[in-house]
Design a protein around this motif. Structure first.
Motif, PDB file in Angstrom:
ATOM      1  N   VAL A 226       0.843  -1.205   0.000  1.00 21.57           N
ATOM      2  CA  VAL A 226       0.000   0.000   0.000  1.00 21.57           C
ATOM      3  C   VAL A 226       0.876   1.252   0.000  1.00 21.57           C
ATOM      4  CG1 VAL A 226      -1.652   1.341   1.370  1.00 21.57           C
ATOM      5  CG2 VAL A 226      -1.970  -1.125   1.102  1.00 21.57           C
ATOM      6  N   LEU A 227       1.925   1.254   0.790  1.00 22.02           N
ATOM      7  CA  LEU A 227       2.832   2.411   0.812  1.00 22.02           C
ATOM      8  C   LEU A 227       3.475   2.624  -0.562  1.00 22.02           C
ATOM      9  CD1 LEU A 227       4.516   1.816   4.292  1.00 22.02           C
ATOM     10  CD2 LEU A 227       2.812   3.560   3.703  1.00 22.02           C
ATOM     11  N   GLN A 228       3.831   1.541  -1.231  1.00 24.01           N
ATOM     12  CA  GLN A 228       4.412   1.645  -2.570  1.00 24.01           C
ATOM     13  C   GLN A 228       3.390   2.186  -3.567  1.00 24.01           C
ATOM     14  OE1 GLN A 228       7.580   1.177  -3.354  1.00 24.01           O
ATOM     15  NE2 GLN A 228       7.259   1.655  -5.527  1.00 24.01           N
ATOM     16  N   ALA A 229       2.155   1.666  -3.480  1.00 22.78           N
ATOM     17  CA  ALA A 229       1.095   2.151  -4.377  1.00 22.78           C
ATOM     18  C   ALA A 229       0.822   3.630  -4.147  1.00 22.78           C
ATOM     19  CB  ALA A 229      -0.179   1.334  -4.152  1.00 22.78           C
TER      20      ALA A 229
ATOM     21  N   LEU B 296       6.408  -3.971  12.110  1.00 25.51           N
ATOM     22  CA  LEU B 296       5.336  -3.463  12.975  1.00 25.51           C
ATOM     23  C   LEU B 296       5.038  -2.001  12.692  1.00 25.51           C
ATOM     24  CD1 LEU B 296       6.372  -5.182  16.336  1.00 25.51           C
ATOM     25  CD2 LEU B 296       4.358  -5.707  14.950  1.00 25.51           C
ATOM     26  N   ALA B 297       6.072  -1.225  12.382  1.00 23.57           N
ATOM     27  CA  ALA B 297       5.866   0.190  12.074  1.00 23.57           C
ATOM     28  C   ALA B 297       5.053   0.364  10.794  1.00 23.57           C
ATOM     29  CB  ALA B 297       7.219   0.898  11.949  1.00 23.57           C
ATOM     30  N   ALA B 298       5.337  -0.455   9.780  1.00 19.86           N
ATOM     31  CA  ALA B 298       4.584  -0.372   8.524  1.00 19.86           C
ATOM     32  C   ALA B 298       3.124  -0.755   8.745  1.00 19.86           C
ATOM     33  CB  ALA B 298       5.219  -1.290   7.478  1.00 19.86           C
ATOM     34  N   VAL B 299       2.899  -1.818   9.521  1.00 16.25           N
ATOM     35  CA  VAL B 299       1.528  -2.243   9.810  1.00 16.25           C
ATOM     36  C   VAL B 299       0.780  -1.150  10.558  1.00 16.25           C
ATOM     37  CG1 VAL B 299       0.148  -3.864  11.179  1.00 16.25           C
ATOM     38  CG2 VAL B 299       2.041  -4.707   9.773  1.00 16.25           C
ATOM     39  N   SER B 300       1.426  -0.547  11.542  1.00 12.47           N
ATOM     40  CA  SER B 300       0.790   0.499  12.340  1.00 12.47           C
ATOM     41  C   SER B 300       0.456   1.730  11.501  1.00 12.47           C
ATOM     42  CB  SER B 300       1.706   0.890  13.495  1.00 12.47           C
ATOM     43  OG  SER B 300       1.134   1.921  14.265  1.00 12.47           O
ATOM     44  N   GLU B 301       1.292   2.047  10.542  1.00 13.34           N
ATOM     45  CA  GLU B 301       1.029   3.219   9.704  1.00 13.34           C
ATOM     46  C   GLU B 301      -0.165   3.016   8.793  1.00 13.34           C
ATOM     47  OE1 GLU B 301       3.110   6.028   6.254  1.00 13.34           O
ATOM     48  OE2 GLU B 301       4.347   4.647   7.428  1.00 13.34           O
ATOM     49  N   VAL B 302      -0.330   1.806   8.273  1.00 16.35           N
ATOM     50  CA  VAL B 302      -1.342   1.562   7.237  1.00 16.35           C
ATOM     51  C   VAL B 302      -2.667   1.070   7.813  1.00 16.35           C
ATOM     52  CG1 VAL B 302      -1.888   0.131   5.211  1.00 16.35           C
ATOM     53  CG2 VAL B 302       0.389   1.133   5.464  1.00 16.35           C
ATOM     54  N   PHE B 303      -2.624   0.268   8.876  1.00 14.67           N
ATOM     55  CA  PHE B 303      -3.835  -0.392   9.369  1.00 14.67           C
ATOM     56  C   PHE B 303      -4.247   0.099  10.751  1.00 14.67           C
ATOM     57  CE2 PHE B 303      -1.976  -3.814   6.611  1.00 14.67           C
ATOM     58  CZ  PHE B 303      -2.979  -3.801   5.646  1.00 14.67           C
TER      59      PHE B 303
ATOM     60  N   LEU C  66      -7.960  -0.532   6.632  1.00 11.41           N
ATOM     61  CA  LEU C  66      -7.081   0.561   6.242  1.00 11.41           C
ATOM     62  C   LEU C  66      -7.436   1.836   7.003  1.00 11.41           C
ATOM     63  CD1 LEU C  66      -7.031  -0.140   2.436  1.00 11.41           C
ATOM     64  CD2 LEU C  66      -4.988  -0.009   3.865  1.00 11.41           C
ATOM     65  N   ARG C  67      -6.420   2.551   7.424  1.00 13.26           N
ATOM     66  CA  ARG C  67      -6.648   3.849   8.050  1.00 13.26           C
ATOM     67  C   ARG C  67      -7.208   4.841   7.040  1.00 13.26           C
ATOM     68  NH1 ARG C  67      -4.516   4.422  13.087  1.00 13.26           N
ATOM     69  NH2 ARG C  67      -2.935   2.884  13.750  1.00 13.26           N
ATOM     70  N   GLN C  68      -7.822   5.917   7.561  1.00 18.61           N
ATOM     71  CA  GLN C  68      -8.416   6.932   6.705  1.00 18.61           C
ATOM     72  C   GLN C  68      -7.396   7.536   5.747  1.00 18.61           C
ATOM     73  OE1 GLN C  68     -11.654   7.760   6.482  1.00 18.61           O
ATOM     74  NE2 GLN C  68     -11.125   9.167   4.807  1.00 18.61           N
ATOM     75  N   THR C  69      -6.132   7.613   6.177  1.00 15.44           N
ATOM     76  CA  THR C  69      -5.068   8.165   5.335  1.00 15.44           C
ATOM     77  C   THR C  69      -4.948   7.411   4.017  1.00 15.44           C
ATOM     78  OG1 THR C  69      -3.877   8.690   7.364  1.00 15.44           O
ATOM     79  CG2 THR C  69      -2.619   8.796   5.305  1.00 15.44           C
ATOM     80  N   TYR C  70      -5.259   6.121   4.058  1.00 14.31           N
ATOM     81  CA  TYR C  70      -5.112   5.284   2.866  1.00 14.31           C
ATOM     82  C   TYR C  70      -6.473   4.781   2.369  1.00 14.31           C
ATOM     83  CZ  TYR C  70      -0.261   5.542   4.189  1.00 14.31           C
ATOM     84  OH  TYR C  70       0.987   6.006   4.501  1.00 14.31           O
ATOM     85  N   ALA C  71      -7.509   5.557   2.642  1.00 16.91           N
ATOM     86  CA  ALA C  71      -8.867   5.180   2.241  1.00 16.91           C
ATOM     87  C   ALA C  71      -9.005   5.007   0.734  1.00 16.91           C
ATOM     88  CB  ALA C  71      -9.872   6.218   2.739  1.00 16.91           C
ATOM     89  N   ALA C  72      -8.162   5.688  -0.045  1.00 16.88           N
ATOM     90  CA  ALA C  72      -8.240   5.581  -1.504  1.00 16.88           C
ATOM     91  C   ALA C  72      -7.957   4.164  -1.977  1.00 16.88           C
ATOM     92  CB  ALA C  72      -7.253   6.552  -2.153  1.00 16.88           C
ATOM     93  N   PHE C  73      -7.300   3.354  -1.129  1.00 18.51           N
ATOM     94  CA  PHE C  73      -6.964   1.981  -1.501  1.00 18.51           C
ATOM     95  C   PHE C  73      -7.882   0.957  -0.835  1.00 18.51           C
ATOM     96  CE2 PHE C  73      -3.070   4.513  -1.756  1.00 18.51           C
ATOM     97  CZ  PHE C  73      -2.744   4.321  -3.088  1.00 18.51           C
ATOM     98  N   ASP C  74      -8.978   1.426  -0.270  1.00 15.46           N
ATOM     99  CA  ASP C  74      -9.903   0.552   0.462  1.00 15.46           C
ATOM    100  C   ASP C  74     -11.039   0.121  -0.468  1.00 15.46           C
ATOM    101  OD1 ASP C  74     -11.641  -0.731   2.167  1.00 15.46           O
ATOM    102  OD2 ASP C  74     -11.487   0.768   3.755  1.00 15.46           O
ATOM    103  N   ALA C  75     -11.061  -1.162  -0.839  1.00 15.94           N
ATOM    104  CA  ALA C  75     -12.093  -1.660  -1.760  1.00 15.94           C
ATOM    105  C   ALA C  75     -13.473  -1.629  -1.128  1.00 15.94           C
ATOM    106  CB  ALA C  75     -11.747  -3.082  -2.204  1.00 15.94           C
TER     107      ALA C  75
END
Length: 371
Positions: free
Chosen positions: A158-161, A267-274, A295-304
């Motif tokens: 998700v971070l890469q996308a 763990l840091a990546a998981v905490s940032e995204v989820f 997915l957190r609101q920050t990454y809502a654009a990637f939430d199906a």
């Protein structure tokens, strides 16, 4: 080969088995008969069946199988969501192969593909992201499932996308956490367990600290284990030693891989995204609060779920077919062979329950390595 041979050494295994028998002969353990130890992870279950370990253990010691197979605990409703999304024009649904044949309430993803849906098997979320790059005019949805073992790879994808601003990629997220599940089992009065063989791959990510409540609050020994036969036998011996001494603590047999603090970058990546869902449904186990991720609101654009207007998960799980014992096997209350459908109506080619589908399922392991 030397590394593998070390943990499959018959001479070492015989020594451990003799010490297990000696522990089981102690008065403190004879009074406990049967001693019931749950291996949480499906990878452990397959090692046990593949190498016939259950047949080598002394009388009065029983290994039971837990809910540590993420495909096995997929609720039918979540498969229905995948089928519904895959039916949208222009969608490519990417999934791990294990999820393809899991029955939904109406159909599996394999059946949906046979009816014309574009469902593709991938080996990592990065493969799904590659599909999105290769097909910019189509929507690519990755069915993200698994415990903490697979969460970091999904989070990093998700971070890469996000960095590449890939707009036609999203997740249907069904990542789940093993820790709240273990607590739910310990609170279930029907579940009688004396100790746990803890999951090695999950622990590689989260470390050993999250399990401390099992020893402190519930007074159950917990040993994180590797996946070779000697690993399993040594872990059983460590658990029996704790029980014989009247102790309960968290030990790490898999120290060659699992660090006490886990993998901090993962763990840091998981905490940032989820973030945690308030409710999450598990096949056979029902609603386990705060055990699922979204997915957190920050990454809502990637939430199906948001993209395709899916509602949050239902309040109850569709029941398993009549006579199926999936829920009892997942809780360690029943062995696969005790299910009346095992090996007759329910076989890998025509599974009734998800435990016969997954490569980590207890029923699939019992059927494949039956003796």
């Amino acid at each position: 080969m030397r590394y593998v041979d070390e943990f499959r050494d018959p001479a070492h295994a015989r020594v451990l088995l003799q010490r297990v028998r000696e522990r089981m002969a102690l008065p403190a353990l004879r009074q406990r008969h049967p001693v019931r130890i749950m291996e949480v992870c499906g990878g452990h279950t397959h090692t046990i069946f593949r190498h016939g370990l259950e047949a080598l253990l002394p009388a009065g010691l029983e290994l039971v199988h837990g809910p540590g197979c993420p495909v096995c605990v997929l609720p039918r409703e979540r498969i229905d969501d995948c089928v519904a999304v895959a039916a949208h024009p222009g969608v490519i649904l990417a999934t791990f192969g294990d999820a393809l044949r899991v029955p939904g309430t109406r159909a599996s993803l394999q059946q949906a593909r046979a009816e014309g849906a574009d469902v593709r098997i991938v080996y990592s979320p990065l493969d799904a992201l590659a599909l999105a790059r290769a097909h910019p005019q189509r929507e690519v949805v990755f069915f993200a499932l698994g415990f903490e073992t697979t969460m970091p790879a999904t989070a990093l994808t998700v971070l890469q996308a996000s960095r590449e601003r890939i707009a036609n990629f999203s997740l249907l997220c069904h990542h789940i956490s093993i820790v709240p599940t273990l607590q739910a089992l310990l609170e279930d009065k029907d579940v009688q367990l004396d100790g746990f063989i803890g999951p090695g791959h999950v622990s590689m990510v989260i470390g050993s600290h999250p399990y401390e409540f099992i020893a402190h609050r519930y007074q159950k020994p917990f040993v994180i284990a590797g996946f070779e036969p000697v690993d399993i036998l040594q872990s059983v011996l460590m658990l029996l030693s704790q029980l014989a001494a009247g102790e309960a603590c968290v030990e790490n047999q898999y120290a060659r891989v699992v660090a006490e603090g886990g993998n901090r970058q993962a763990l840091a990546a998981v905490s940032e995204v989820f973030e945690l869902r308030e409710h999450a449904l598990w096949r056979g186990l029902g609603d386990i609060p705060r055990s699922g991720m979204r997915l957190r609101q920050t990454y809502a654009a990637f939430d199906a779920e948001r993209r395709f207007g899916l509602f949050d998960m239902a309040e109850s799980v569709a029941p398993e077919p009549a006579s199926a014992c999936c829920d009892q096997v997942l809780k360690g209350c029943c062995q696969p062979k005790q299910c009346p459908l095992f090996g007759s109506e329910c076989i890998p080619e025509h599974p009734v329950g998800a435990l016969m589908v997954s490569s980590e399922g207890a029923c699939a392991a019992c059927y494949q390595y039956r003796r």
